[in-house]
Design an enzyme around this catalytic site. Structure first.
Site, PDB file in Angstrom:
ATOM      1  N   PRO A 208       7.095  -5.610  -9.332  1.00 40.68           N
ATOM      2  CA  PRO A 208       5.758  -5.149  -8.963  1.00 40.68           C
ATOM      3  C   PRO A 208       5.674  -3.620  -8.966  1.00 40.68           C
ATOM      4  O   PRO A 208       6.705  -2.944  -8.997  1.00 40.68           O
ATOM      5  CB  PRO A 208       5.568  -5.707  -7.551  1.00 40.68           C
ATOM      6  CG  PRO A 208       6.903  -6.128  -7.081  1.00 40.68           C
ATOM      7  CD  PRO A 208       7.774  -6.331  -8.261  1.00 40.68           C
ATOM      8  N   PRO A 209       4.478  -3.094  -8.977  1.00 44.32           N
ATOM      9  CA  PRO A 209       4.299  -1.654  -9.047  1.00 44.32           C
ATOM     10  C   PRO A 209       4.909  -0.936  -7.840  1.00 44.32           C
ATOM     11  O   PRO A 209       4.955  -1.483  -6.750  1.00 44.32           O
ATOM     12  CB  PRO A 209       2.786  -1.462  -9.041  1.00 44.32           C
ATOM     13  CG  PRO A 209       2.179  -2.787  -9.180  1.00 44.32           C
ATOM     14  CD  PRO A 209       3.205  -3.813  -8.933  1.00 44.32           C
ATOM     15  N   GLY A 210       5.378   0.252  -8.106  1.00 44.73           N
ATOM     16  CA  GLY A 210       5.844   1.107  -7.027  1.00 44.73           C
ATOM     17  C   GLY A 210       7.185   0.734  -6.438  1.00 44.73           C
ATOM     18  O   GLY A 210       7.533   1.173  -5.364  1.00 44.73           O
ATOM     19  N   GLY A 212      10.019   1.455  -7.817  1.00 41.79           N
ATOM     20  CA  GLY A 212      11.050   2.413  -8.193  1.00 41.79           C
ATOM     21  C   GLY A 212      11.691   2.183  -9.542  1.00 41.79           C
ATOM     22  O   GLY A 212      12.829   2.588  -9.742  1.00 41.79           O
ATOM     23  N   GLU A 430     -10.430 -10.571  18.875  1.00 46.16           N
ATOM     24  CA  GLU A 430      -9.019 -10.215  18.671  1.00 46.16           C
ATOM     25  C   GLU A 430      -8.123 -10.860  19.722  1.00 46.16           C
ATOM     26  O   GLU A 430      -7.001 -11.278  19.423  1.00 46.16           O
ATOM     27  CB  GLU A 430      -8.839  -8.694  18.689  1.00 46.16           C
ATOM     28  CG  GLU A 430      -9.629  -7.936  17.622  1.00 46.16           C
ATOM     29  CD  GLU A 430      -9.401  -8.448  16.211  1.00 46.16           C
ATOM     30  OE1 GLU A 430      -8.336  -9.060  15.950  1.00 46.16           O
ATOM     31  OE2 GLU A 430     -10.297  -8.273  15.373  1.00 46.16           O
ATOM     32  N   ASP A 505     -11.547 -14.183   8.185  1.00 47.38           N
ATOM     33  CA  ASP A 505     -10.620 -15.175   8.752  1.00 47.38           C
ATOM     34  C   ASP A 505     -10.817 -16.517   8.064  1.00 47.38           C
ATOM     35  O   ASP A 505      -9.852 -17.210   7.718  1.00 47.38           O
ATOM     36  CB  ASP A 505     -10.889 -15.370  10.250  1.00 47.38           C
ATOM     37  CG  ASP A 505     -10.638 -14.097  11.039  1.00 47.38           C
ATOM     38  OD1 ASP A 505      -9.885 -13.240  10.548  1.00 47.38           O
ATOM     39  OD2 ASP A 505     -11.202 -13.981  12.135  1.00 47.38           O
TER      40      ASP A 505
HETATM   41  N1  LIG Z   1      13.731   2.034  -3.934  1.00 47.84           N
HETATM   42  C1  LIG Z   1      13.161   3.219  -3.707  1.00 47.84           C
HETATM   43  N2  LIG Z   1      13.836   4.170  -3.052  1.00 47.84           N
HETATM   44  C2  LIG Z   1      13.273   5.366  -2.820  1.00 47.84           C
HETATM   45  N3  LIG Z   1      12.053   5.711  -3.208  1.00 47.84           N
HETATM   46  C3  LIG Z   1      11.316   4.810  -3.863  1.00 47.84           C
HETATM   47  C4  LIG Z   1      11.839   3.525  -4.146  1.00 47.84           C
HETATM   48  N4  LIG Z   1      10.904   2.829  -4.805  1.00 47.84           N
HETATM   49  C5  LIG Z   1       9.852   3.641  -4.951  1.00 47.84           C
HETATM   50  N5  LIG Z   1      10.078   4.832  -4.371  1.00 47.84           N
HETATM   51  C6  LIG Z   1       9.135   5.946  -4.308  1.00 47.84           C
HETATM   52  O1  LIG Z   1       7.954   5.565  -4.971  1.00 47.84           O
HETATM   53  C7  LIG Z   1       7.672   6.422  -6.044  1.00 47.84           C
HETATM   54  C8  LIG Z   1       7.112   5.651  -7.198  1.00 47.84           C
HETATM   55  O2  LIG Z   1       8.100   4.859  -7.779  1.00 47.84           O
HETATM   56  P1  LIG Z   1       8.164   4.565  -9.329  1.00 47.84           P
HETATM   57  O3  LIG Z   1       7.209   5.420 -10.065  1.00 47.84           O
HETATM   58  O4  LIG Z   1       9.566   4.606  -9.749  1.00 47.84           O
HETATM   59  O5  LIG Z   1       7.627   3.083  -9.324  1.00 47.84           O
HETATM   60  P2  LIG Z   1       7.476   2.118 -10.560  1.00 47.84           P
HETATM   61  O6  LIG Z   1       8.193   0.881 -10.207  1.00 47.84           O
HETATM   62  O7  LIG Z   1       7.855   2.795 -11.799  1.00 47.84           O
HETATM   63  O8  LIG Z   1       5.931   1.834 -10.495  1.00 47.84           O
HETATM   64  P3  LIG Z   1       4.985   1.371 -11.675  1.00 47.84           P
HETATM   65  O9  LIG Z   1       5.370   0.004 -12.038  1.00 47.84           O
HETATM   66  O10 LIG Z   1       3.643   1.434 -11.031  1.00 47.84           O
HETATM   67  O11 LIG Z   1       5.172   2.368 -12.780  1.00 47.84           O
HETATM   68  C9  LIG Z   1       8.969   7.105  -6.361  1.00 47.84           C
HETATM   69  O12 LIG Z   1       8.765   8.373  -6.878  1.00 47.84           O
HETATM   70  C10 LIG Z   1       9.668   7.156  -5.022  1.00 47.84           C
HETATM   71  O13 LIG Z   1       9.260   8.281  -4.307  1.00 47.84           O
HETATM   72 ZN   LIG Z   2     -10.635 -12.232  13.040  1.00 51.21          ZN
END
Ligand SMILES: Nc1ncnc2c1ncn2[C@@H]1O[C@H](COP(=O)(O)OP(=O)(O)OP(=O)(O)O)[C@@H](O)[C@H]1O
Ligand SMILES: [Zn+2]
Length: 784
Positions: A208-210, A212, A430, A505
């Site tokens: 998934p995105p983000g 690393g 809540e 909900d």
């Molecule tokens: N496992 C990790 N350890 C440390 N920092 C992380 C890690 N995963 C993500 N990050 C932080 O998130 C930022 C974005 O990660 P990165 O661009 O490598 O994601 P990606 O998987 O390539 O995302 P996308 O699929 O959207 O391209 C990195 O620059 C870092 O700061």
């Molecule tokens: Zn609620």
């Protein structure tokens, strides 16, 4: 070439031309000489009144320097010049000879030629410049410029540029382990070649995105100290047909010259999608580019030292040809971090920042389930920003806490003014969620409940699991339904009518129960059947809803069963609140007073609440009577029974003798041969998407279908919020793993409470529950 540069270049050319012209004008000696009639000049020659003669043959002109000045236009001149007709140059020459003066023949080129150059060339230069400029603009100012169609856009980062190391990547230990091998290939190719091992050419990182992926690729280059070329898949595909293919060629050429090196193709799905897919025919340009990529990957030998790394969020839509051995045969899943991973990532990003010593980063790791590395990095950054805004110099635990809520639910809405009555409704709503969750036997305790508005939400109650979970039992799902209905039930019970605040909900409860019936086979009435098939959109590559593959009779049954589940939950929630009406009032009062209650406050208030018995309404086994024999015990359980330490302490690693090279480890290259060329872990459903923690805006994936993992899509988000609002963080979850799938980057989670499949209390099956965390995760995961 960008516009600024172009203008600068144009200006330089113009200045040079002007300078040349000016110089030639200045140098032009004509200005000193006075033009006279030819006859005057010839007379001076025959009169021998000449000191020196200069004959400019090409221009048919003589320049005379006279001994005695002559009168020209009422002034005395010693320097005169005159033209002569062609054909008489011989005569002029003879005259000059006979005059006794020094004479010289000049074939002047400068002035005349320079002038013609200027006259003809300057307009052309200007036209060309204009043309280039316009073309450049049409092309969108791409780095290649008009002459650089085929030039690769990959910008080479200098060798030392990726300073990233594996230490910068946390919580992705499996991926790092795999990639460390790649680093070794790059650094010591000879060792592998000596063993006849084929060095892999392509590594596909997916997840998934983000999470690393880019970071990991950079870390490999950084660790190996090799150049890192990066290009995005979409860069390949541009407006001119055939450009993509030549870009690929160019990129590989460049890379081979600089080997060993890494080519990183981000978003490879942009070019690597299955050929022939897509509505309205394929995309020729894309396919050509892909073909070229395939050819290039075949083309370079094992010894060229070029490793192609690629990243994608959608391995399932990649062309199988890309994934076969010899191309991207290494497929490394990079998933959202587990609890330990999150702690490690937080620690990495907290490094170098002034975090208050009492700030609980570990607790933060626990309460951020479903967050990706990028989200966590964002949390730390938001906390730093908040601290800076308040002119403080230490990042406190509160700032971090606030940052998490911000990242999940958006900024706090301080300015919103709500009436006292509305505040009261929210507080009861809540409190209803909180109390319902507290009384359910299978739910994690509520971490925090608040009536502070944030983003689109009016408040939320948040359940945070003690540990990440990958499996959920029917009882847990039911409990979540009860929690979801708690808010609504409170409104009805106390105010005698519902408000619009419960809409999300209800939305969520519907999704949970529908998934229970159609996906997880948790309804005895409908059996363990998957109803409806998820459909991928060939264009978007995203789920597009599901196709109906059952009869309308079954559809009615599904609807009835879904409603039944929700009704049961609603009734249960009602009963809990009704039984504990006094506690509900106290809770709502405390919320109105303090606005946010944390676990320890809740423990005090909810101390006397009795847990409800499990809901058995849906436990129907028919003729299949569960066995009464209990499951076997795990080695861990047995050890604990014997009073031993578990897991056993690993023996101290013996330090490697210095000087002796480590035994080469044969790369387990074909350890996991992809089947049918499809990525093994390729089912996109395996990831736990960040929407686990609530897709702050929508609560659920927009398409109603999980993008990465079944449980997450429909996964009950335990956070319940108020008003038109969406659930915030909840219990996100790790995606359920398909049988045979390897936990992508995630250590197996232990299950705090014994999972329950609806069987009688003590029933269980061999091998279940899984061991307490042990290192043997392959065995555990592999078979299921
Ligand atoms: N496992 C990790 N350890 C440390 N920092 C992380 C890690 N995963 C993500 N990050 C932080 O998130 C930022 C974005 O990660 P990165 O661009 O490598 O994601 P990606 O998987 O390539 O995302 P996308 O699929 O959207 O391209 C990195 O620059 C870092 O700061
Ligand atoms: Zn609620």
């Amino acid at each position: 070439m960008n516009r600024k540069k172009l203008f600068r270049n144009l200006a330089i050319v113009a200045v040079i031309l002007l300078a040349l012209w000016g110089w030639s004008v200045l140098r032009n000696p004509d200005s000193e000489y006075k033009g006279v009639d030819t006859s005057v000049a010839m007379t001076q020659l025959t009169d021998k009144n000449v000191k020196s003669v200069q004959i400019d043959d090409r221009e048919q002109r003589v320049r005379l320097e006279l001994k005695k000045p002559v009168k020209v236009d009422d002034s005395d001149q010693t320097k005169i010049t005159a033209q002569y007709p062609s054909g008489v140059s011989a005569k002029v020459f003879t005259a000059a000879q006979q005059s006794g003066a020094t004479y010289q023949t000049n074939i002047t080129k400068d002035s005349g030629i320079w002038q013609s150059i200027l006259i003809f060339v300057l307009p052309m230069v200007i036209l060309f410049a204009l043309f280039f400029f316009l073309m450049n603009r049409v092309q969108g100012g791409g780095r290649g410029g008009v002459m650089g169609f085929g030039k690769s856009k990959a910008k080479q980062l200098s060798k030392d540029m990726p300073k990233t190391t594996f230490a910068d990547v946390a919580g992705a230990d499996e991926a790092v382990e795999e990639l460390d091998e790649i680093r070794d290939f790059l650094q010591n190719p000879a060792r592998y070649q000596a063993l006849g091992a084929k060095i892999p050419k392509g590594v596909l990182l997916y997840g998934p995105p983000g999470t690393g992926k880019t970071l990991l690729a950079r870390a490999v280059a950084g660790e190996a100290g090799v150049p890192f070329y990066t290009i995005s898949g979409s860069d390949f595909v541009e407006m001119f047909v055939g450009v993509g293919a030549s870009r690929v060629r160019d990129l590989f050429e460049q890379a081979k010259e600089n080997s060993p090196c890494i080519i990183f193709v981000d978003e490879i799905d942009a070019v690597g999608r299955q050929r022939g897919a897509g509505m309205g025919g394929g995309h020729d340009e894309r396919e050509q580019t892909l073909n070229q990529l395939l050819v290039e990957m075949d083309g370079f030998g094992d010894r060229s030292g070029v490793i192609v790394m690629a990243a994608t969020n959608r391995p399932d839509i990649l062309d199988p040809a890309l994934l076969r051995p010899g191309r991207f045969d290494r497929q490394i899943p990079v998933s959202n971090p587990d609890i330990a991973g999150r702690r490690a990532i937080l620690a990495v990003h907290a490094k170098g920042k002034p975090i208050a010593p009492d700030a609980d980063l570990d607790g933060l790791g626990k309460r951020t389930p479903g967050m990706s590395g990028a989200d966590l990095a964002n949390v730390i950054n938001e906390a730093a920003l908040l601290t800076a805004r308040e002119h403080k110099n230490v990042i406190t635990g509160e700032a971090l806490e606030e940052a998490v809520d911000r990242v999940i639910g958006g900024p706090r809405r301080k300015s919103r003014i709500i009436s006292e009555h509305e505040k009261k409704v929210v507080a009861y709503h809540e409190s209803g969620h909180t109390l319902a969750a507290w009384a359910m036997p299978d739910l994690d305790p509520i971490y925090k409940v608040t009536i502070l508005a944030r983003g689109k939400t009016g408040g939320h109650a948040l359940a945070v699991p003690e540990q990440d979970k990958e499996l959920m039992t029917r009882s847990e799902m039911l409990a979540r339904l009860v929690m979801a209905m708690g808010g609504r039930a409170a409104e009805e019970l106390v105010f005698h009518e519902p408000t619009t605040g419960a809409s999300s909900d209800i939305d969520q409860a519907t999704k949970i129960s529908r998934a229970m019936v159609t996906e997880y086979g948790m309804s005895a009435k409908l059996g363990a059947v998957r109803y409806g098939q998820e459909q991928g959109d060939p264009f978007l590559g995203r789920g597009m809803g599901s196709s109906v593959d059952y009869s309308s009779g079954v559809a009615a049954e599904i609807d009835a069963e879904v409603r039944d589940l929700i009704e049961a939950a609603h009734t249960e929630a009602w009963a809990i609140l009704n039984d504990n009406r006094d506690v509900l009032d106290v809770l709502a009062g405390a919320l109105l007073e303090k606005e946010t209650l944390l676990r320890k406050d809740l423990e005090e208030i909810l101390d006397g609440v009795v847990k409800r018995p499990r809901i058995t309404k849906f436990d129907v086994f028919g003729d299949r009577t569960p066995s009464t024999k209990p499951p076997i015990k795990t080695p861990g359980e047995l050890a604990v029974e014997r009073g031993e330490e578990w897991p056993p302490k690993a023996p101290e690693p013996t330090p490697e003798p210095v000087g002796v090279p480590p035994v080469p480890q044969f790369p387990p290259m074909y350890q996991q041969p992809p089947q049918n060329g499809l990525p093994q872990y390729g089912q996109p459903q395996q990831y736990a998407p960040p929407n686990g923690y609530g897709q702050p805006q929508y609560g659920q994936p927009q398409y109603g279908q999980p993008q990465y993992g079944p449980p997450t899509g429909q996964q009950p988000v335990a956070g319940q919020q108020h008003t038109g609002q969406q659930p915030a963080v909840g219990h996100p979850g790790q995606g359920y793993l398909y049988p045979g799938a390897q936990a992508p980057g995630a250590a197996p989670q232990t299950h705090g409470t014994r999972p329950d499949y609806g069987a009688p209390r003590d029933w269980s099956a061999p091998g279940w529950p899984p061991d307490e965390p042990s290192d043997d995760r392959s065995g555990e995961r592999g078979e299921r």
